[in-house]
Design a protein around this motif. Structure first.
Motif, PDB file in Angstrom:
ATOM      1  N   ILE B 310      28.926 134.590 -46.557  1.00  0.00           N
ATOM      2  CA  ILE B 310      28.899 135.070 -45.334  1.00  0.00           C
ATOM      3  C   ILE B 310      29.385 136.533 -45.136  1.00  0.00           C
ATOM      4  CG2 ILE B 310      31.067 133.685 -44.708  1.00  0.00           C
ATOM      5  CD1 ILE B 310      30.349 133.302 -41.865  1.00  0.00           C
ATOM      6  N   ARG B 311      30.519 136.865 -46.320  1.00  0.00           N
ATOM      7  CA  ARG B 311      31.378 138.051 -46.110  1.00  0.00           C
ATOM      8  C   ARG B 311      30.176 139.264 -46.255  1.00  0.00           C
ATOM      9  NH1 ARG B 311      35.090 136.606 -50.785  1.00  0.00           N
ATOM     10  NH2 ARG B 311      33.155 135.899 -51.574  1.00  0.00           N
ATOM     11  N   VAL B 312      29.174 138.859 -46.945  1.00  0.00           N
ATOM     12  CA  VAL B 312      28.132 139.993 -47.154  1.00  0.00           C
ATOM     13  C   VAL B 312      27.402 140.150 -45.963  1.00  0.00           C
ATOM     14  CG1 VAL B 312      25.960 140.685 -48.535  1.00  0.00           C
ATOM     15  CG2 VAL B 312      28.051 139.608 -49.730  1.00  0.00           C
ATOM     16  N   ARG B 313      26.982 139.167 -45.200  1.00  0.00           N
ATOM     17  CA  ARG B 313      26.252 139.154 -44.134  1.00  0.00           C
ATOM     18  C   ARG B 313      27.088 139.658 -42.975  1.00  0.00           C
ATOM     19  NH1 ARG B 313      25.370 133.446 -45.215  1.00  0.00           N
ATOM     20  NH2 ARG B 313      26.319 132.740 -43.050  1.00  0.00           N
ATOM     21  N   GLN B 314      28.439 139.348 -42.817  1.00  0.00           N
ATOM     22  CA  GLN B 314      29.088 139.936 -41.724  1.00  0.00           C
ATOM     23  C   GLN B 314      29.253 141.392 -42.030  1.00  0.00           C
ATOM     24  OE1 GLN B 314      32.579 137.324 -42.124  1.00  0.00           O
ATOM     25  NE2 GLN B 314      31.792 136.156 -40.369  1.00  0.00           N
ATOM     26  N   ALA B 315      29.403 141.961 -43.357  1.00  0.00           N
ATOM     27  CA  ALA B 315      29.568 143.324 -43.628  1.00  0.00           C
ATOM     28  C   ALA B 315      28.262 144.115 -42.999  1.00  0.00           C
ATOM     29  CB  ALA B 315      29.734 143.324 -45.178  1.00  0.00           C
ATOM     30  N   ILE B 316      27.277 143.401 -43.525  1.00  0.00           N
ATOM     31  CA  ILE B 316      26.139 143.921 -43.008  1.00  0.00           C
ATOM     32  C   ILE B 316      25.827 144.297 -41.378  1.00  0.00           C
ATOM     33  CG2 ILE B 316      23.530 143.841 -42.833  1.00  0.00           C
ATOM     34  CD1 ILE B 316      23.520 142.379 -45.468  1.00  0.00           C
ATOM     35  N   ALA B 317      26.419 143.280 -40.671  1.00  0.00           N
ATOM     36  CA  ALA B 317      26.460 143.215 -39.171  1.00  0.00           C
ATOM     37  C   ALA B 317      27.328 144.381 -38.792  1.00  0.00           C
ATOM     38  CB  ALA B 317      26.995 142.015 -38.729  1.00  0.00           C
ATOM     39  N   VAL B 503      27.381 127.156 -23.952  1.00  0.00           N
ATOM     40  CA  VAL B 503      26.443 128.116 -24.470  1.00  0.00           C
ATOM     41  C   VAL B 503      26.672 129.334 -25.151  1.00  0.00           C
ATOM     42  CG1 VAL B 503      24.426 129.522 -23.679  1.00  0.00           C
ATOM     43  CG2 VAL B 503      24.554 126.956 -22.867  1.00  0.00           C
ATOM     44  N   LYS B 504      27.726 129.888 -24.224  1.00  0.00           N
ATOM     45  CA  LYS B 504      28.333 131.356 -24.988  1.00  0.00           C
ATOM     46  C   LYS B 504      29.121 130.819 -25.900  1.00  0.00           C
ATOM     47  CE  LYS B 504      28.737 133.359 -20.408  1.00  0.00           C
ATOM     48  NZ  LYS B 504      29.561 133.674 -19.245  1.00  0.00           N
ATOM     49  N   ARG B 505      29.873 129.943 -26.278  1.00  0.00           N
ATOM     50  CA  ARG B 505      30.513 129.504 -27.443  1.00  0.00           C
ATOM     51  C   ARG B 505      29.523 129.308 -28.519  1.00  0.00           C
ATOM     52  NH1 ARG B 505      34.518 124.610 -26.177  1.00  0.00           N
ATOM     53  NH2 ARG B 505      34.453 124.338 -28.351  1.00  0.00           N
ATOM     54  N   MET B 506      28.585 128.640 -28.504  1.00  0.00           N
ATOM     55  CA  MET B 506      27.472 128.357 -29.166  1.00  0.00           C
ATOM     56  C   MET B 506      27.142 129.620 -29.860  1.00  0.00           C
ATOM     57  SD  MET B 506      24.777 125.855 -27.678  1.00  0.00           S
ATOM     58  CE  MET B 506      23.818 125.727 -29.162  1.00  0.00           C
ATOM     59  N   GLN B 507      26.823 130.628 -28.933  1.00  0.00           N
ATOM     60  CA  GLN B 507      26.308 132.006 -29.355  1.00  0.00           C
ATOM     61  C   GLN B 507      27.334 132.770 -30.450  1.00  0.00           C
ATOM     62  OE1 GLN B 507      23.571 133.943 -26.299  1.00  0.00           O
ATOM     63  NE2 GLN B 507      24.690 132.618 -25.185  1.00  0.00           N
ATOM     64  N   LYS B 508      28.597 132.650 -29.944  1.00  0.00           N
ATOM     65  CA  LYS B 508      29.823 133.262 -30.795  1.00  0.00           C
ATOM     66  C   LYS B 508      29.607 132.660 -31.965  1.00  0.00           C
ATOM     67  CE  LYS B 508      33.530 135.646 -30.766  1.00  0.00           C
ATOM     68  NZ  LYS B 508      33.425 136.229 -32.258  1.00  0.00           N
ATOM     69  N   VAL B 509      29.393 131.376 -32.255  1.00  0.00           N
ATOM     70  CA  VAL B 509      29.370 130.712 -33.421  1.00  0.00           C
ATOM     71  C   VAL B 509      28.272 131.392 -34.269  1.00  0.00           C
ATOM     72  CG1 VAL B 509      28.963 128.656 -34.584  1.00  0.00           C
ATOM     73  CG2 VAL B 509      30.497 128.627 -32.913  1.00  0.00           C
ATOM     74  N   ALA B 510      26.982 131.513 -33.886  1.00  0.00           N
ATOM     75  CA  ALA B 510      26.044 132.252 -34.446  1.00  0.00           C
ATOM     76  C   ALA B 510      26.082 133.418 -34.702  1.00  0.00           C
ATOM     77  CB  ALA B 510      24.525 132.068 -33.451  1.00  0.00           C
ATOM     78  N   VAL B 511      26.988 134.428 -33.841  1.00  0.00           N
ATOM     79  CA  VAL B 511      27.335 135.690 -34.160  1.00  0.00           C
ATOM     80  C   VAL B 511      27.957 135.794 -35.357  1.00  0.00           C
ATOM     81  CG1 VAL B 511      28.191 137.796 -33.346  1.00  0.00           C
ATOM     82  CG2 VAL B 511      26.821 136.629 -32.020  1.00  0.00           C
ATOM     83  N   ASP B 512      29.044 134.811 -35.437  1.00  0.00           N
ATOM     84  CA  ASP B 512      30.216 135.104 -36.514  1.00  0.00           C
ATOM     85  C   ASP B 512      29.435 134.437 -37.747  1.00  0.00           C
ATOM     86  OD1 ASP B 512      32.137 135.842 -34.618  1.00  0.00           O
ATOM     87  OD2 ASP B 512      32.936 133.609 -34.679  1.00  0.00           O
ATOM     88  N   GLN B 513      28.600 133.494 -37.851  1.00  0.00           N
ATOM     89  CA  GLN B 513      27.850 133.425 -39.172  1.00  0.00           C
ATOM     90  C   GLN B 513      26.848 134.401 -39.650  1.00  0.00           C
ATOM     91  OE1 GLN B 513      27.703 130.624 -41.100  1.00  0.00           O
ATOM     92  NE2 GLN B 513      29.547 129.958 -40.109  1.00  0.00           N
ATOM     93  N   ALA B 514      26.657 135.353 -38.508  1.00  0.00           N
ATOM     94  CA  ALA B 514      25.639 136.511 -39.147  1.00  0.00           C
ATOM     95  C   ALA B 514      24.497 136.137 -39.675  1.00  0.00           C
ATOM     96  CB  ALA B 514      26.382 137.503 -39.758  1.00  0.00           C
ATOM     97  N   ALA B 515      23.799 135.111 -39.556  1.00  0.00           N
ATOM     98  CA  ALA B 515      22.565 134.733 -40.177  1.00  0.00           C
ATOM     99  C   ALA B 515      21.481 135.513 -39.376  1.00  0.00           C
ATOM    100  CB  ALA B 515      22.151 133.118 -40.034  1.00  0.00           C
ATOM    101  N   SER B 516      21.976 135.810 -37.991  1.00  0.00           N
ATOM    102  CA  SER B 516      20.962 136.881 -37.402  1.00  0.00           C
ATOM    103  C   SER B 516      21.719 137.476 -36.466  1.00  0.00           C
ATOM    104  CB  SER B 516      19.923 136.018 -36.490  1.00  0.00           C
ATOM    105  OG  SER B 516      20.558 135.542 -35.493  1.00  0.00           O
ATOM    106  N   ILE B 517      21.398 138.934 -36.485  1.00  0.00           N
ATOM    107  CA  ILE B 517      21.907 139.824 -35.919  1.00  0.00           C
ATOM    108  C   ILE B 517      21.163 140.365 -34.545  1.00  0.00           C
ATOM    109  CG2 ILE B 517      23.213 142.474 -35.869  1.00  0.00           C
ATOM    110  CD1 ILE B 517      23.075 141.936 -39.015  1.00  0.00           C
ATOM    111  N   VAL B 518      21.614 140.064 -33.493  1.00  0.00           N
ATOM    112  CA  VAL B 518      20.902 140.427 -32.316  1.00  0.00           C
ATOM    113  C   VAL B 518      21.084 141.855 -32.129  1.00  0.00           C
ATOM    114  CG1 VAL B 518      20.413 139.845 -29.842  1.00  0.00           C
ATOM    115  CG2 VAL B 518      21.233 138.172 -31.274  1.00  0.00           C
TER     116      VAL B 518
END
Lengths: 341, 607
Positions: B310-317, B503-518
């Protein structure tokens, strides 16, 4: 063009007629058998070829829509995509032998019906375009060859080569912009045109101007160049000197002796081009949203709509094969040497 | 020679006939000039084909858009803000267990053939979808959770029981069809729904459909909200968007959308055209393969192992600057990405600020250093397994924005010691690779609906593939317990504000996981002929779209401009007449040439 066929008219029946007709029948059967076999192989190839396109058609079609995994699985089952490839192949072959081309994934309609619907507009556009291109190409080609090296020759050959190399898409858009409001930019019929014969015919003609012009501008060059080179080859021949020596005018020598002999390669080319109507029309139909086979093929590729692609491919290949046979047969009529051999 | 003459004679006769017929054709021209529609016809450029006008089968956006004009739904999305509003149902109640819904059908709604619309039609439509898989083709997911649907004997109320609480009950995107017509349809699969008269309930009814050419609709005088102000609505099919823009300039069409930035800018100088830069309903993202796996957790695909960290994904984000992408790639026609739901759905939108992702290459470098990814040869970082952090980046070759954006991303990632091998592939290849987990980083994106259920559901663990590695609908392969719990909670939350928070909390979880960067939300760019039509109703009212709405408001609101003269048609008629005159001249010239040559040929023969 028709008068050029005159010198090849045949003498009356001879004593060898029976033998010859048997030979003709055998020739015809051989050609037709070969053609059918080609279509069969093409159909098989078509099946395999479109399986190489990546992507699950159902997944592509449903992407972005609120569709669950169960529904996707159901759709795959409905289209038979969950069956092994060899079973899909047998289904396809079975359908083909019964004249069935399957059902389109996107349109949910029989592919044969869709193709028939789009065949008319394509034949109208490409048929008219080819006719005009042949007439222009042959006239310019004959004139260029007869006056080879002249300013006319250089100019017309230059123009045709330039147009031949221009991207069709770009040329279409430029024509659309250059002609302002004079001609419609899309389709073959305005929805407001009354449902009566003359208004409809006029409206279609009006809509056809730009796509037809684009098509002609791009393709006439090949007819001109082939005709020019074929005629140039004939021009040094002795029989033309003989004809001149008989006192015939230059014009008569050209029309009655040189041109008919130079026609063979052009006739072949015309027929081969006719077989490729769909391919030739894809770009023009896309630029002008002409509702023909080219657009259907374009749409099918984006899904990929396998039955639709296979169907269009088979019809396209069938047309090419049929036109090849027609060219062979016509060659036999035009050139006595082919007949004799 | 004789036959050649015969052929010439025939040709001559044909040409002469054509010349003779020309005046008759010209006489027909006035009839053809009638092709210019009256000013109360709205002509719309359609950039996508129609797959079917049968509402149970129609899935392409263009077809469902026309479906919304032909058929009313049980409820609608309000024009102001996309929130649920009344339609065929004028009111509704929910039982305390949230499993039973009772909708009361309005009294004044009629089908276009004058028959009243009752609860029986509603029940018939939903039950048909429940029992017939063909009827469930396009919208089956909306009723998948239904236990039963019944209509009251007086036809005024419809009761829907669901298996589990379903927050999307006011967002059922299902056109309601007339039972008295559809019950007679024996083969749903082959029913095109185009045979006149097509009985429907929306503001417009179908008049004619010519495949790949046009769709004609006429105003439904019976429409319960009142008949539209225009008489007819024509959708003209365009395969080429440049041609559509040209047609707008010429006046062949009155309204176009899906413009590119260049097309939009080119229309800015047109005095008779008004532009609409609307907030889009799509988000564009970069998916980072977090370790694709099946539902059971078995790994699939060939993603780079470092991206599981996750640290690599977050760094990319952190290393990616969405603002620069909006400015440079979209040329300003878009908004910076936050969560999956774009700003057009304000109740559910997670703003970029709330998402907390910030462009900070320095922090990204520090984080990667701290995580033990030291820089190796060519300044590329190396993982603990000795494998260089060089990722494949897939961009779609039919999306210019992907290709331009990829170059920026490549250079930003180089700044943090991450290598990128850019590969452009077709959209189909992309679909195949991402749903199979065979990627490292890839461009993706989805359209969203006013109800967030579908787009949120896409990122749950359940959307991963089965044991055979197939059947995935996700491409981001996010599987997070907290996210899934929040997903279930929002689905049974009927208070819109509270659901919005979940719904917003869910999206924040997804952003933190950084599996996808909107990355961004592209604007929907539209243009219309303001010399012919007054302003259209936008959905939502601020920054909304005219076309491709979650309703029919844009078209329904079409009002011919007072000063509309419809004079654009004159050019077209002139062209027609010019075309005919040219044809006559050519034919006439041909005939003259032929006759001259015939005479000359005769002289030759005499020689």
């Amino acid at each position: 063009m028709s008068d050029l066929l005159a010198p090849t008219e045949q003498p009356g029946p001879t004593a060898q007629e029976t033998r010859r007709s048997t030979g003709t029948a055998r020739y015809l059967l051989g050609k037709l058998g070969g053609a059918l076999l080609s279509v069969f192989f093409v159909a098989v190839l078509g099946f395999l070829l479109f399986r190489v396109i990546p992507g699950d058609p159902v997944q592509t079609m449903t992407r972005g829509r609120p569709v669950g995994a169960e529904q996707i699985a159901q759709l795959r089952a409905e289209f038979g995509l969950d069956r092994p490839l060899w079973m899909q192949f047998l289904d396809y072959l079975g359908g083909l032998f019964q004249g069935e081309l399957g059902t389109s994934y996107t349109y949910r309609r029989p592919v044969g019906e869709l193709i028939l619907e789009r065949l008319g507009p394509t034949v109208l556009l490409v048929g008219t375009g080819t006719l005009i291109a042949v007439v222009i190409g042959l006239s310019l080609g004959i004139r260029s060859a007869w006056r080879h090296g002249s300013r006319f020759d250089q100019f017309s050959t230059g123009i045709s080569l330039t147009l031949w190399s221009v991207p069709t898409f770009w040329l279409g858009l430029i024509l659309m912009m250059a002609t302002g409001n004079a001609f419609p930019s899309r389709g073959m019929l305005d929805p407001s045109t009354p449902d009566e014969f003359f208004p409809q015919v006029l409206d279609i003609a009006h809509h056809m101007v730009l796509p037809c012009l684009t098509f002609v501008a791009v393709v006439f060059a090949q007819y001109q160049l082939v005709m020019r080179s074929a005629l140039l080859e004939e021009m040094g021949a002795d029989y033309l000197n003989t004809a001149r020596a008989k006192g015939l005018t230059d014009d008569a020598v050209r029309r009655k002796h040189a041109v008919p002999n130079a026609m063979l390669p052009t006739v072949t080319l015309v027929f081969l081009r006719l077989g490729l109507v769909v391919q030739g029309a894809v770009t023009v139909e896309t630029v002008f949203s002409w509702p023909g086979l080219g657009l259907l093929l374009y749409d099918g590729l984006s899904v990929p709509d396998l039955p639709l692609l296979q169907g269009v491919f088979t019809v396209l290949a069938g047309t090419v094969v049929a036109m090849n046979v027609a060219a062979d047969l016509l060659y036999r009529v035009l050139d006595p040497r082919v007949r004799a051999s | 020679m004789t036959s050649a003459r015969r052929v010439r004679g025939l040709l001559g006769a044909m040409l002469a006939g054509a010349v003779m017929a020309a005046p008759a054709m010209l006489a027909g021209a006035p009839a053809a000039t009638a092709q210019q529609p009256a000013s109360n016809v709205l002509r719309v450029g359609l950039l996508q084909g129609i797959d079917s006008l049968n509402p149970f089968l129609a899935s392409l956006q263009s077809s469902t858009e026309i479906g919304r004009l032909m058929y009313d739904f049980l409820t609608s999305y309000k024009v102001e803000d996309n929130s649920p509003g009344e339609a065929l149902a004028k009111e509704w109640t929910t039982a305390p267990d949230k499993l039973t819904w009772t909708f009361t059908i309005r009294d004044n709604a009629k089908w276009s053939d004058d028959a009243p619309i009752t609860a029986k039609d509603v029940a018939y439509t939903y039950n048909l979808m429940l029992r017939d898989p063909i009827a469930a083709t396009a919208n089956g997911n909306f009723v998948a959770n239904f236990e039963s649907v019944t209509a009251s004997a007086d036809g005024k109320q419809v009761v829907i029981k669901t298996k589990t609480p379903q927050a999307t009950m006011l967002a059922l995107d299902v056109p309601i069809v007339p039972e008295h017509v559809w019950s007679k349809v024996s083969n749903l699969k082959d029913f095109t729904n185009e045979t006149q008269p097509v009985v429907s309930s929306g503001p417009f009814t179908l008049l004619e459909h010519k495949p790949e050419q046009h769709v004609k609709l006429k105003a439904n005088k019976n429409y319960w909200r009142g008949a539209p102000k225009i008489d007819e609505l024509h959708f003209l099919y365009f395969k080429n968007s440049d041609a559509a823009v040209q047609a707008l300039r010429k006046g062949e069409v009155d309204l176009v959308n899906r413009l590119t930035a260049a097309q939009y800018q080119s229309l800015q100088s047109e005095a008779t055209v008004t532009l609409n830069k609307a907030n889009g309903r799509r988000f564009s993202e970069l998916v980072l393969n977090p370790g694709a796996a099946t539902k059971a957790g078995a790994p699939i695909g060939d993603g780079h192992p470092a991206l599981k960290d996750i640290r690599v994904r977050q760094a990319i984000a952190k290393a990616i600057d969405p603002k620069a992408l909006v400015d440079r790639v979209l040329q300003g026609f878009g908004q910076v990405g936050g969560g999956f739901l774009p700003p057009v759905y304000a109740d559910f939108h997670l703003t970029p600020e709330a998402a907390g992702a910030k462009f900070d290459p320095g922090a990204a470098n520090t984080a990667l250093d701290a995580a033990g990814y030291a820089k190796g040869a060519n300044n590329i970082r190396v993982g603990p397994d000795g494998k260089a952090l060089t990722f494949r980046l897939y961009a779609r070759n039919d999306r210019p924005n992907d290709i331009t954006g990829a170059e920026f991303i490549k250079s930003w990632l180089a700044d943090i010691g991450v290598g990128v091998e850019l590969q452009t592939i077709s959209s189909n290849q992309m679909n195949e690779r991402t749903t199979g987990g065979q990627y490292d980083i890839a461009f993706s994106g989805w359209g969203t609906n006013p109800d967030p259920d579908f787009i949120l559901g896409l990122h749950t663990c359940d959307q991963r593939p089965g044991p055979d590695g197939k059947g995935a609908t996700t491409d981001a392969y996010l599987c997070d317990k907290t996210y899934d719990e929040l997903y279930k909670a929002q689905l049974s939350e009927f208070d819109r504000a509270k659901r919005g928070e979940l719904v917003k909390r869910m999206q924040k979880v997804a952003v933190d996981q950084a599996a996808s960067i909107v990355l961004y939300y592209e604007n929907a760019l539209e243009a219309y002929r303001s010399d012919k039509f007054a302003a259209f109703a936008l959905q939502p009212s601020t920054g909304g779209v005219i076309r491709e709405q979650n309703g029919m408001w844009g078209y329904y609101s079409a009002t011919p401009a007072g000063a509309a003269t419809g004079d654009s048609g004159s050019g077209s008629n002139t062209g027609l007449i010019i075309g005919i005159v040219v044809a006559v001249l050519v034919l006439g010239g041909g005939a003259v040439l032929l006759v001259t040559r015939r005479r000359k040929a005769g002289a030759d023969d005499r020689e």
